[in-house]
Design a protein around this motif. Sequence first.
Motif, mmCIF file in Angstrom:
data_model
loop_
_atom_site.group_PDB
_atom_site.id
_atom_site.type_symbol
_atom_site.label_atom_id
_atom_site.label_comp_id
_atom_site.label_asym_id
_atom_site.label_seq_id
_atom_site.Cartn_x
_atom_site.Cartn_y
_atom_site.Cartn_z
ATOM 1 N N ARG A 1 53.142 49.296 66.790
ATOM 2 C CA ARG A 1 53.695 47.969 67.077
ATOM 3 C C ARG A 1 54.731 48.000 68.185
ATOM 4 N NH1 ARG A 1 54.632 47.361 60.702
ATOM 5 N NH2 ARG A 1 54.871 49.597 61.092
ATOM 6 N N GLY B 1 51.069 42.546 53.098
ATOM 7 C CA GLY B 1 51.655 42.529 54.431
ATOM 8 C C GLY B 1 50.814 43.211 55.490
ATOM 9 N N TYR C 1 47.994 42.272 57.123
ATOM 10 C CA TYR C 1 47.549 41.462 58.261
ATOM 11 C C TYR C 1 48.714 41.094 59.180
ATOM 12 C CZ TYR C 1 43.275 41.144 55.552
ATOM 13 O OH TYR C 1 42.143 41.457 54.850
ATOM 14 N N GLU C 2 49.890 40.885 58.607
ATOM 15 C CA GLU C 2 51.063 40.607 59.435
ATOM 16 C C GLU C 2 51.378 41.811 60.330
ATOM 17 O OE1 GLU C 2 51.115 37.982 55.911
ATOM 18 O OE2 GLU C 2 50.807 40.139 56.219
ATOM 19 N N ALA C 3 51.278 43.014 59.754
ATOM 20 C CA ALA C 3 51.538 44.220 60.537
ATOM 21 C C ALA C 3 50.483 44.410 61.620
ATOM 22 C CB ALA C 3 51.578 45.438 59.616
ATOM 23 N N THR D 1 48.766 42.122 63.072
ATOM 24 C CA THR D 1 48.987 41.120 64.116
ATOM 25 C C THR D 1 49.960 41.658 65.162
ATOM 26 O OG1 THR D 1 48.573 39.270 62.602
ATOM 27 C CG2 THR D 1 49.821 38.783 64.608
ATOM 28 N N GLU D 2 50.996 42.354 64.708
ATOM 29 C CA GLU D 2 51.964 42.938 65.638
ATOM 30 C C GLU D 2 51.325 44.047 66.480
ATOM 31 O OE1 GLU D 2 55.056 41.706 66.165
ATOM 32 O OE2 GLU D 2 54.277 40.149 64.822
ATOM 33 N N ILE E 1 42.286 37.229 64.091
ATOM 34 C CA ILE E 1 43.569 37.499 64.738
ATOM 35 C C ILE E 1 43.356 37.898 66.197
ATOM 36 C CG2 ILE E 1 45.598 39.003 64.757
ATOM 37 C CD1 ILE E 1 45.235 39.227 61.678
#
Length: 264
Positions: A94, A134, A136-138, A140-141, A180
């Motif tokens: 990330r 968490g 998918y949030e990671a 995305t980054e 995404i």
Amino acid sequence: MYKKPKLELQTTTLWEYPSQHYGEGMQGNKNYKGATPSWVIWNLLKRYTKDGDTVVDPMCGSGTTLDVARDLGRKGLGFDLQPQRPEIARADARHLPLADASAEFVFVDPPYSTHLKYSGLPECIGELDADGGGYYEAMTEVIKEIHRVLKPGGHIGLYVSDSWRQDHPFCPIGFELFAIMRQFFVPIDIIAVVRHNRTMKRDHWNRSAAIGNYYLRGFNYLFIMRQGDVTLPKKPRAPKPPPLTPLAKPMPRGKQRKKKKHRI
């Protein structure tokens, strides 16, 4: 002695090759669990890169991408939270230590939820469950960072599988990550890569799948996209990343990562 068939460009959207590696040797480490088939990366680099291009792998594992890039005369740059060899730099996917628009191609084979045991570090995405943990949030980054380092017209190849485990819901990781990625890149194609997994050939695994009315994962997705004219939402600049957790000790050479039960 088994002789591998000649390696040629795959020309349909169903890719298959009877070996993890191509040529007389191997690429990456055969003992590294979850390694990408090197012939998949070879096909991508042959199509979407040329001599001297910079190829980045932000989750480099045992270095398969670096070996393929070297074979084809490309400049390979590999990063990982737990580097397996000196050529791989330690970094979070990330927050890559690369300039904007500095790579012609990025290949990434991320964790498929928590099926394999990775570094155990708190910042490791392999510690995040796709079932509301968490993940998918990671990711995305990670995808945003890949967008940052890719040159205009550059390409990304993302290799991933869906997730199902006993007593857990089915997680369509492929569809979720594709959605995404479309926020940042222009889709080129979707490839289904046949998985030649010895585990799936075991009789008791197949009997259990039939009796339990579930499916073994027979293919991986390969999403190919291009850095193109995609309007991104304006957001404040991300804060400076926290320091990485110090590694206790390097992983012994050849040591396999422990596989959790019921991986399909």
